[in-house]
Motif scaffolding. Sequence first.
Motif, PDB file in Angstrom:
ATOM      1  N   PRO A  15      54.024  -8.008 -46.866  1.00 14.62           N
ATOM      2  CA  PRO A  15      53.721  -6.580 -46.627  1.00 14.62           C
ATOM      3  C   PRO A  15      52.379  -6.467 -47.193  1.00 14.62           C
ATOM      4  N   PRO A  16      51.325  -5.642 -46.487  1.00 15.83           N
ATOM      5  CA  PRO A  16      50.075  -5.285 -47.235  1.00 15.83           C
ATOM      6  C   PRO A  16      50.577  -4.562 -48.355  1.00 15.83           C
ATOM      7  N   ARG A  17      49.412  -4.320 -49.299  1.00 19.79           N
ATOM      8  CA  ARG A  17      49.562  -3.375 -50.360  1.00 19.79           C
ATOM      9  C   ARG A  17      49.747  -2.026 -50.028  1.00 19.79           C
ATOM     10  N   SER A  18      49.271  -1.581 -48.796  1.00 17.37           N
ATOM     11  CA  SER A  18      49.279  -0.197 -48.245  1.00 17.37           C
ATOM     12  C   SER A  18      50.731   0.148 -47.809  1.00 17.37           C
ATOM     13  N   VAL A  19      51.438  -0.706 -47.405  1.00 20.88           N
ATOM     14  CA  VAL A  19      53.160  -0.265 -47.285  1.00 20.88           C
ATOM     15  C   VAL A  19      53.567   0.327 -48.393  1.00 20.88           C
ATOM     16  N   PRO A  20      54.233   1.211 -48.038  1.00 21.73           N
ATOM     17  CA  PRO A  20      54.709   2.322 -48.964  1.00 21.73           C
ATOM     18  C   PRO A  20      55.998   1.786 -49.652  1.00 21.73           C
ATOM     19  N   GLY A  21      56.358   2.192 -50.815  1.00 23.67           N
ATOM     20  CA  GLY A  21      57.462   1.498 -51.679  1.00 23.67           C
ATOM     21  C   GLY A  21      58.951   1.959 -50.879  1.00 23.67           C
ATOM     22  N   GLU A  22      58.837   3.042 -50.035  1.00 24.99           N
ATOM     23  CA  GLU A  22      60.293   3.316 -49.274  1.00 24.99           C
ATOM     24  C   GLU A  22      59.839   3.497 -48.040  1.00 24.99           C
ATOM     25  N   ILE A  23      61.090   3.127 -47.286  1.00 26.99           N
ATOM     26  CA  ILE A  23      61.000   3.053 -45.626  1.00 26.99           C
ATOM     27  C   ILE A  23      61.079   4.597 -45.114  1.00 26.99           C
ATOM     28  N   PRO A  49      61.576  -6.986 -54.015  1.00 28.77           N
ATOM     29  CA  PRO A  49      62.210  -6.835 -54.993  1.00 28.77           C
ATOM     30  C   PRO A  49      63.780  -7.354 -54.981  1.00 28.77           C
ATOM     31  N   VAL A  50      64.311  -7.589 -53.837  1.00 24.42           N
ATOM     32  CA  VAL A  50      65.768  -8.146 -53.753  1.00 24.42           C
ATOM     33  C   VAL A  50      65.455  -9.597 -54.318  1.00 24.42           C
ATOM     34  N   PHE A  51      64.713 -10.423 -53.617  1.00 25.30           N
ATOM     35  CA  PHE A  51      64.641 -11.670 -54.228  1.00 25.30           C
ATOM     36  C   PHE A  51      64.108 -11.716 -55.753  1.00 25.30           C
ATOM     37  N   ALA A  52      63.257 -10.964 -56.186  1.00 25.61           N
ATOM     38  CA  ALA A  52      63.021 -10.919 -57.690  1.00 25.61           C
ATOM     39  C   ALA A  52      64.206 -10.727 -58.445  1.00 25.61           C
ATOM     40  N   PHE A  53      64.955  -9.476 -58.030  1.00 25.38           N
ATOM     41  CA  PHE A  53      66.233  -9.401 -59.000  1.00 25.38           C
ATOM     42  C   PHE A  53      67.053 -10.506 -59.104  1.00 25.38           C
ATOM     43  N   ILE A  54      67.458 -11.098 -57.743  1.00 30.01           N
ATOM     44  CA  ILE A  54      68.239 -12.265 -57.674  1.00 30.01           C
ATOM     45  C   ILE A  54      67.858 -13.298 -58.492  1.00 30.01           C
ATOM     46  N   GLY A  55      66.667 -13.652 -58.467  1.00 32.57           N
ATOM     47  CA  GLY A  55      65.973 -15.000 -59.035  1.00 32.57           C
ATOM     48  C   GLY A  55      65.984 -14.681 -60.468  1.00 32.57           C
ATOM     49  N   ARG A  56      65.840 -13.613 -60.919  1.00 32.20           N
ATOM     50  CA  ARG A  56      65.701 -13.122 -62.382  1.00 32.20           C
ATOM     51  C   ARG A  56      66.967 -13.331 -63.181  1.00 32.20           C
ATOM     52  N   ARG A  89      67.357   6.723 -53.122  1.00 33.00           N
ATOM     53  CA  ARG A  89      66.478   5.905 -52.565  1.00 33.00           C
ATOM     54  C   ARG A  89      67.056   4.516 -52.143  1.00 33.00           C
ATOM     55  N   VAL A  90      66.289   4.255 -51.108  1.00 37.02           N
ATOM     56  CA  VAL A  90      66.992   2.985 -50.448  1.00 37.02           C
ATOM     57  C   VAL A  90      66.941   1.710 -51.278  1.00 37.02           C
ATOM     58  N   SER A  91      65.697   1.516 -51.965  1.00 35.37           N
ATOM     59  CA  SER A  91      65.233   0.308 -52.861  1.00 35.37           C
ATOM     60  C   SER A  91      66.610   0.571 -53.978  1.00 35.37           C
TER      61      SER A  91
END
Length: 212
Positions: A15-23, A49-56, A89-91
């Motif tokens: 997603p481009p940087r302009s995509v908001p953090g929440e849907i 963020p889901v990939f990042a959390f699981i990977g960490r 928050r959905v995130s």
Amino acid sequence: MTIALTTAELEMEAPPRSVPGEIDALTLEACRRGDRRALRQFVLIYQRPVFAFIGRMTGRGAHVEDLAQEVFVRAYRALPRFEQRNGARVSTWLLKIAVRLVQDERRKVSPRLVELDDNVLQEPMATASLRPTPETEHRRREIARDFQRAAEQLSDEQRVVFVLAQFHGLTMTQIAELVGAGENTVKTRLHRARMRLRELLSEWSTTSGVAK
């Protein structure tokens, strides 16, 4: 139905940087109806963020993609019951699903090596702006390896609060809700995780210096 993108698609369709953090609410409602375009947007916004959390939490590997896929499958099934009220928050909701999934997986298998970034003992937004050189890059790799080793010494409870606080910027209240513990317990786990990491890194740094 496949919901999460593959790793290759993630790189191609980031997603481009302009995509908001929440849907937005309209897209979320479309997701509830099973609209495929809306579901794809849902994944594009939240997959990183889901990939990042699981990977960490579990280390890199093909399993990360499988677990991320499962997170979004569970989220899709639970969307009709999710309510955006009282600042929900959905995130954060997705991270809660990911936390439970990772906890279940870690009970089944031996812990994998956890890969952490080199500035993890600093506050989330406090990053150095140094120009890389061969020496600094070599040192960065050494530090990263030390953090990987140190992370193995943390308990699962300490690791999850550390990752959520340090990398995802969640508050103690949010983390407490995600892991099902009191705020004071979360603060204690985070403090002990940071102290343990500092202790190990200091010890190894001293040993390395003596060896030289």
